[in-house]
Design a protein around this motif. Structure first.
Motif, PDB file in Angstrom:
ATOM      1  N   ILE A 239      61.847  34.841  42.575  1.00 21.47           N
ATOM      2  CA  ILE A 239      61.607  35.894  43.561  1.00 21.47           C
ATOM      3  C   ILE A 239      62.100  37.196  42.949  1.00 21.47           C
ATOM      4  N   TYR A 240      61.340  38.248  43.119  1.00 20.99           N
ATOM      5  CA  TYR A 240      61.716  39.542  42.573  1.00 20.99           C
ATOM      6  C   TYR A 240      62.108  40.463  43.719  1.00 20.99           C
ATOM      7  N   LYS A 241      63.392  40.785  43.762  1.00 25.49           N
ATOM      8  CA  LYS A 241      63.932  41.622  44.837  1.00 25.49           C
ATOM      9  C   LYS A 241      63.871  43.074  44.391  1.00 25.49           C
ATOM     10  N   LEU A 242      63.072  43.856  45.106  1.00 21.28           N
ATOM     11  CA  LEU A 242      62.900  45.269  44.785  1.00 21.28           C
ATOM     12  C   LEU A 242      63.909  46.088  45.575  1.00 21.28           C
ATOM     13  N   HIS A 243      64.766  46.819  44.865  1.00 22.62           N
ATOM     14  CA  HIS A 243      65.765  47.686  45.493  1.00 22.62           C
ATOM     15  C   HIS A 243      65.250  49.126  45.441  1.00 22.62           C
TER      16      HIS A 243
END
Length: 331
Positions: A239-243
């Motif tokens: 999963i790629y968590k975009l901040h």
């Protein structure tokens, strides 16, 4: 068996396959899940995702309800931010009238797509209010309990079924858990996004402070004939968590999708964090043992199993290996 087992389906499109085939696969899986004794079959909402064929889970739910007889069917979930609560209430009251006692309304807060889809869904209507107010309005329309001074107090979400849809809020925070409990809704913790045991415990504790219902846990779970076969089918899940800024994060399926999300919202200063989702995989005994341990540790009343695999035969095998039917018969 001291807990229930259910299914979350995103209608994944096989490599080289079509959306039409993916939807036929979903029906085949739902029919098999009913035969095997699963409690619910839910569809997720994802917009403009070429690898998924589930932008309108309420439509899929209606289609499957018409071709099953016992299993509960619903959404996991409707992304409420995109819709008028009144329309959602009408839709699910209608479904509950068509299939009494078998309809579930699961609601989520996430966008379910990139900003371009979110903007298109919002075109031509005023901005949605706070999510908490939307959820309260939805409950009011479903149950006919809107306050007399509510601006839409005279609008009734007909038909009014004798047994309304069961209501669930999907989330991964204590705030969501508390909101679900205060409304009298079920709470589903999204462990496939955040499987941190401390976060699960915090959310479940918040829910139990205001509700006597047992919480549900949604998690990635996939079984094959051997642990190696399961690992090969799943691949390297990430999963790629975009901040985007303080307190602003979005979970995306790929680094490319995360970068495109930032581009569409016009943010140049962002950070992408690669994480590994909580995954239960192995042979049937290993996965069932892991579910037993989670049940004992957190008091989970029901598991919603997400198998992110497009191969329908592999998914059918996983359903069979994790089937609650034999254990239920023994109980």
């Amino acid at each position: 068996m001291s807990y229930l087992i259910s299914v979350l389906d995103k209608s994944p499109v096989r490599e080289g396959g079509t959306a039409e085939q993916a939807l036929r696969d979903s029906l085949r899986l739902a029919l098999h899940a009913e035969h095997l004794g699963y409690h619910r079959y839910w569809f997720a909402e994802h917009h403009a995702a070429p690898q998924l064929a589930s932008p309108a889970p309420e439509v899929l739910a209606a289609w499957v309800l018409a071709q099953t007889r016992r299993i509960r069917v619903g959404t996991g979930g409707v992304m409420l931010r995109h819709y008028a609560p009144y329309k959602v209430a009408e839709t699910f009251n209608l479904l509950a009238s068509l299939a009494p006692g078998r309809v579930d309304l699961g609601v989520g807060k996430a966008p379910g797509g990139l900003p371009a889809s979110t903007a298109a869904l919002a075109a031509g209507r005023p901005p949605a209010g706070p999510f908490e107010q939307q959820l309260q309005d939805l409950e009011g329309f479903l149950s006919g309990t809107l306050a007399a001074d509510h601006p839409h107090a005279n609008a009734q979400a007909r038909p009014l079924p004798q047994t309304g849809p069961a209501r669930f809020l999907l989330g991964a925070s204590a705030q969501s858990a508390r909101l679900a409990g205060e409304l009298g809704w079920g709470f589903v913790y999204a462990a496939h996004f955040d499987g941190d045991p401390r976060s699960i415990e915090t959310a479940f504790s918040a829910y139990r402070e205001v509700s006597s219902q047992a919480p549900l846990l949604a998690t990635v779970a996939f079984a094959a004939r051997s642990a190696d076969a399961a690992a090969a089918q799943l691949g390297a899940l990430r999963i790629y968590k975009l901040h985007l800024g303080p307190g602003q994060t979005v979970n995306l399926p790929s680094a490319e999708a995360a970068a495109e999300y930032a581009r569409q919202v016009g943010v140049a200063d962002y950070r992408i964090e690669e994480t590994h989702p909580s995954v239960l995989s192995g042979d049937g005994h290993q996965v069932r043992r892991a579910l037993d341990e989670l049940h004992q540790r957190f008091g989970v009343g029901e598991f919603i199993l997400d198998a992110p695999v497009a191969d329908v035969d592999a998914r059918l095998t996983s359903l069979e290996l994790l089937s609650p039917a034999p254990r239920a018969a023994v109980a």
